[in-house]
Design an enzyme around this catalytic site. Structure first.
Site, PDB file in Angstrom:
ATOM      1  N   HIS A  31     -47.596  22.412  25.133  1.00  0.00           N
ATOM      2  CA  HIS A  31     -47.189  21.022  25.298  1.00  0.00           C
ATOM      3  C   HIS A  31     -48.410  20.139  25.524  1.00  0.00           C
ATOM      4  CE1 HIS A  31     -45.343  17.416  27.010  1.00  0.00           C
ATOM      5  NE2 HIS A  31     -44.227  17.814  26.428  1.00  0.00           N
ATOM      6  N   GLU A  36     -44.086  17.011  18.460  1.00  0.00           N
ATOM      7  CA  GLU A  36     -43.991  15.980  19.482  1.00  0.00           C
ATOM      8  C   GLU A  36     -45.240  15.102  19.424  1.00  0.00           C
ATOM      9  OE1 GLU A  36     -41.224  17.342  22.999  1.00  0.00           O
ATOM     10  OE2 GLU A  36     -43.222  18.179  23.233  1.00  0.00           O
ATOM     11  N   GLY A  57     -43.052  10.389  26.839  1.00  0.00           N
ATOM     12  CA  GLY A  57     -43.328   9.742  28.116  1.00  0.00           C
ATOM     13  C   GLY A  57     -42.635   8.396  28.238  1.00  0.00           C
ATOM     14  N   SER A 113     -39.296  10.582  22.616  1.00  0.00           N
ATOM     15  CA  SER A 113     -38.389   9.451  22.874  1.00  0.00           C
ATOM     16  C   SER A 113     -37.057   9.615  22.146  1.00  0.00           C
ATOM     17  CB  SER A 113     -39.052   8.125  22.483  1.00  0.00           C
ATOM     18  OG  SER A 113     -40.181   7.874  23.303  1.00  0.00           O
TER      19      SER A 113
END
Length: 254
Positions: A96, A168, A174, A215
């Site tokens: 990640h 991602e 975030g 998102s």
């Protein structure tokens, strides 16, 4: 040919200690999961075993947020593949962008972890994504292909059947992130699929789920899951509440 499975899941990141996780797991157990959905949840280590026990014999796949590539040793603060398995996880999230940015993760350590996960019967969920600067300089595809190729280096044909990829974009995740457009996601996933075909052949490449994360919300999840080379969504804060995740599952398959 049957309808393709749709992977839909979330990582709780550093949220939900054992008590909150047990409560959330109770709510997840009550969600009616459609037959073509593969649901998954990735709790923090302190809650992993409790969530796995509660959701045992359910449709839910349980994952860990990270692991070390070594089996044991003087690795203070780390968790081994066998520990992850013993706690009930079937998936392990690797690479990640937060791990890369804040904890020194590299493409090469991701590869070590991917291979260790596979040796221990875990499905590696490999996160790849370009930064805002890489996006602005137009090297998204080059960045993703590099990260993917290094992560998958040395895998056997059998290994590829257990791999999951998650695209991602760092700029899309975030609280300040904005989702990529469906057209952009489609282009990125199609390129990744083409490279997988080059690496493994058509049959195996089509078996590797490629998820989109960044998102993702109730408003846009179905736009992404409808795309040809998008096999599901990896959701952040909009799915931390089980009711929110349930709504996204319903919207993505309607």
């Amino acid at each position: 040919m049957g309808q393709k499975p749709i992977w839909i899941g979330t990582s709780w990141k550093m949220n939900k200690g054992p008590a909150a996780a047990r409560e959330a797991a109770e709510q997840l157990a009550d969600i009616a999961v459609p037959a073509n959905v593969v649901p998954f949840v990735i709790p923090p280590f302190t809650s992993l075993e409790a969530v796995a026990k509660r959701l045992e014999n359910s449709p839910w796949r349980i994952g860990a947020q990270n692991m070390h590539w070594e089996e044991h040793g003087a690795w203070t603060g780390e968790v081994s593949p066998s520990m992850v398995r013993e706690c009930g996880a079937a998936i392990v999230e690797l690479g990640h962008s937060e791990r890369r940015e804040h904890f020194g993760e590299t493409d090469f350590t991701v590869n070590l972890k991917v291979r260790a996960a596979l040796r221990h019967g875990l499905r590696p969920l490999i996160c790849i994504g370009e930064t805002a600067a890489e996006f602005e300089f137009g090297v998204t595809h080059e960045t993703l292909v590099r990260q993917m190729k290094i992560a998958l280096h040395g895998l056997t044909e059998r290994d590829f059947q257990s791999v999951i990829l998650a695209y991602e974009p760092v700029w899309a995740i975030g609280t300040k992130g904005t989702p990529a457009t469906p057209a952009f996601v489609s282009s990125a996933h199609s390129r990744l699929r083409d490279v997988l075909i080059e690496l493994t052949g058509e049959r195996l490449a089509q078996q590797v789920p490629i998820l989109y994360g960044g998102s993702v919300s109730l408003d846009n999840a179905a736009c992404f899951t409808a795309l040809r080379d998008v096999d599901g969504v990896f959701i952040g804060r909009s799915a931390w509440d089980p009711a929110g995740l349930a709504s996204i599952i319903r919207s993505a398959v309607s």
